[in-house]
Design a protein around this motif. Structure first.
Motif, mmCIF file in Angstrom:
data_model
loop_
_atom_site.group_PDB
_atom_site.id
_atom_site.type_symbol
_atom_site.label_atom_id
_atom_site.label_comp_id
_atom_site.label_asym_id
_atom_site.label_seq_id
_atom_site.Cartn_x
_atom_site.Cartn_y
_atom_site.Cartn_z
ATOM 1 N N ASP A 9 47.862 43.754 40.705
ATOM 2 C CA ASP A 9 47.971 43.599 42.160
ATOM 3 C C ASP A 9 49.376 43.079 42.468
ATOM 4 O O ASP A 9 49.645 41.891 42.295
ATOM 5 C CB ASP A 9 46.917 42.627 42.677
ATOM 6 N N PRO A 10 50.287 43.944 42.930
ATOM 7 C CA PRO A 10 51.658 43.496 43.180
ATOM 8 C C PRO A 10 51.765 42.449 44.279
ATOM 9 O O PRO A 10 52.761 41.730 44.358
ATOM 10 C CB PRO A 10 52.388 44.782 43.570
ATOM 11 N N GLU A 11 50.726 42.371 45.127
ATOM 12 C CA GLU A 11 50.736 41.351 46.177
ATOM 13 C C GLU A 11 50.341 39.979 45.652
ATOM 14 O O GLU A 11 50.606 38.962 46.287
ATOM 15 C CB GLU A 11 49.780 41.766 47.308
ATOM 16 N N LYS A 12 49.710 39.955 44.479
ATOM 17 C CA LYS A 12 49.273 38.705 43.867
ATOM 18 C C LYS A 12 49.639 38.725 42.384
ATOM 19 O O LYS A 12 48.775 38.914 41.518
ATOM 20 C CB LYS A 12 47.765 38.508 44.051
ATOM 21 N N PRO A 13 50.912 38.574 42.059
ATOM 22 C CA PRO A 13 51.342 38.598 40.657
ATOM 23 C C PRO A 13 50.600 37.547 39.834
ATOM 24 O O PRO A 13 50.420 36.416 40.277
ATOM 25 C CB PRO A 13 52.838 38.286 40.745
ATOM 26 N N SER A 14 50.187 37.951 38.622
ATOM 27 C CA SER A 14 49.423 37.049 37.769
ATOM 28 C C SER A 14 49.443 37.584 36.342
ATOM 29 O O SER A 14 50.151 38.540 36.024
ATOM 30 C CB SER A 14 47.972 36.939 38.266
ATOM 31 N N GLY A 15 48.601 36.997 35.506
ATOM 32 C CA GLY A 15 48.466 37.486 34.142
ATOM 33 C C GLY A 15 47.641 38.745 34.037
ATOM 34 O O GLY A 15 47.555 39.340 32.957
#
Length: 292
Positions: free
Chosen positions: A265-271
């Motif tokens: 999810d590019p709107e919510k960068p994470s692992g």
């Protein structure tokens, strides 16, 4: 660019055996999962190809698999149980699908500091080199947690180093040092030799931020000195973020390819990341380029 449906992974590494592609990645808390494909688009999960480490407790990261002398060798990162510090291990299998078993009951080497993200280079003279990142978790320079890339010659049995590791890159360009003044990264090395030049790709910034990206440096020798490109070669775009920790392989058609991850999810960068594949090339003027 191919965006695969393999999600919740990181650091994808693709290797080909005949007409079958295999992928391993940072993918499980206690080991590594393996996937296979005939076309690089449709991937089937095989299951665990490595688990039950004799020396590590968690943080199983960045596996890479190489076929050498009739066997498949996996280099990987994990956290050592006895001191909770990151180290590099080596496991072996007769099959590209595993199950991989550790060569020894401990990490490949222990120099008293955290080491991650191992990759191999086999040179034309038969020597092999291991590149890795001295991890920023324990490498603090003037108050800044700093990941730096090192290289050493490795023994043919993959049980020891033949030379002392030497540093080949450290974060020193504006785009490498501006994201977080207290934490800076050169990690995830991968090497490509072409026309007598050594091309080093490496990742910059934190894996869970949108600005995670890939830099490139070139040298005339496997141990450097490496000259960095002033700008990264793979960065976020309108429809994806955090591209990084790439690896190289050749397609069945002989094309140079690179695998890397982006944020699911590019709107919510994470692992939570997705595996991607793209063609790469060395242009006529000797520049490394990823074709998106």
């Amino acid at each position: 660019m191919i965006e695969t449906q393999i999600t919740n992974i990181g650091d994808p590494f693709v290797y080909r055996v005949g007409d079958v592609y295999y992928m391993v990645a940072t993918s499980a808390p206690d080991g590594f999962l393996c996937y296979k494909s005939k076309n690089l688009v449709d991937w089937t999960k095989i299951g665990y190809c490595y688990r039950n480490s004799p020396w590590a407790e968690n943080c199983f990261w960045a596996p890479e698999v190489y076929f050498r002398r009739g066997k498949y060798y996996m280099f990987y990162t994990a956290r050592q149980a006895k001191n909770h510090s990151l180290r590099i291990g080596v496991a072996v299998s007769d099959s590209p699908e595993g199950e991989f078993k550790d060569l020894t009951d401990g990490p490949l080497f222990d120099l008293g500091y955290a080491a991650i993200d191992a990759t191999l280079l086999s040179d034309d003279d038969g020597k092999e080199y291991i590149y890795f990142a001295r991890d920023c978790s324990e490498n603090i320079i003037n108050g800044v947690h700093t990941s730096q890339i090192y290289v050493a010659e490795i023994a043919p049995d993959y049980k020891s180093l033949l030379t002392e590791p030497v540093m080949v890159t450290t974060p020193d360009l504006p785009y490498e040092t501006s994201h977080d003044k207290n934490w800076q990264w050169n990690e995830g090395p991968v090497l490509l030799k072409e026309n007598g030049k050594y091309y080093l790709n490496y990742s910059v910034n934190c894996f869970d931020c949108a600005d995670y990206c890939v830099g490139c440096a070139v040298a005339d020798s496997p141990t450097g000195p490496f000259r960095k490109y002033e700008a990264p070669v793979l960065v976020k775009a309108e429809n994806f973020s955090g591209p990084g920790h790439n690896s190289f392989f050749y397609s069945k058609e002989g094309k140079l390819m690179t695998a890397f991850h982006i944020h699911t999810d590019p709107e919510k960068p994470s692992g939570n990341r997705r595996a991607c594949i793209a063609e790469a090339e060395i242009t006529a003027d000797g520049k490394f380029h990823i074709i998106l």
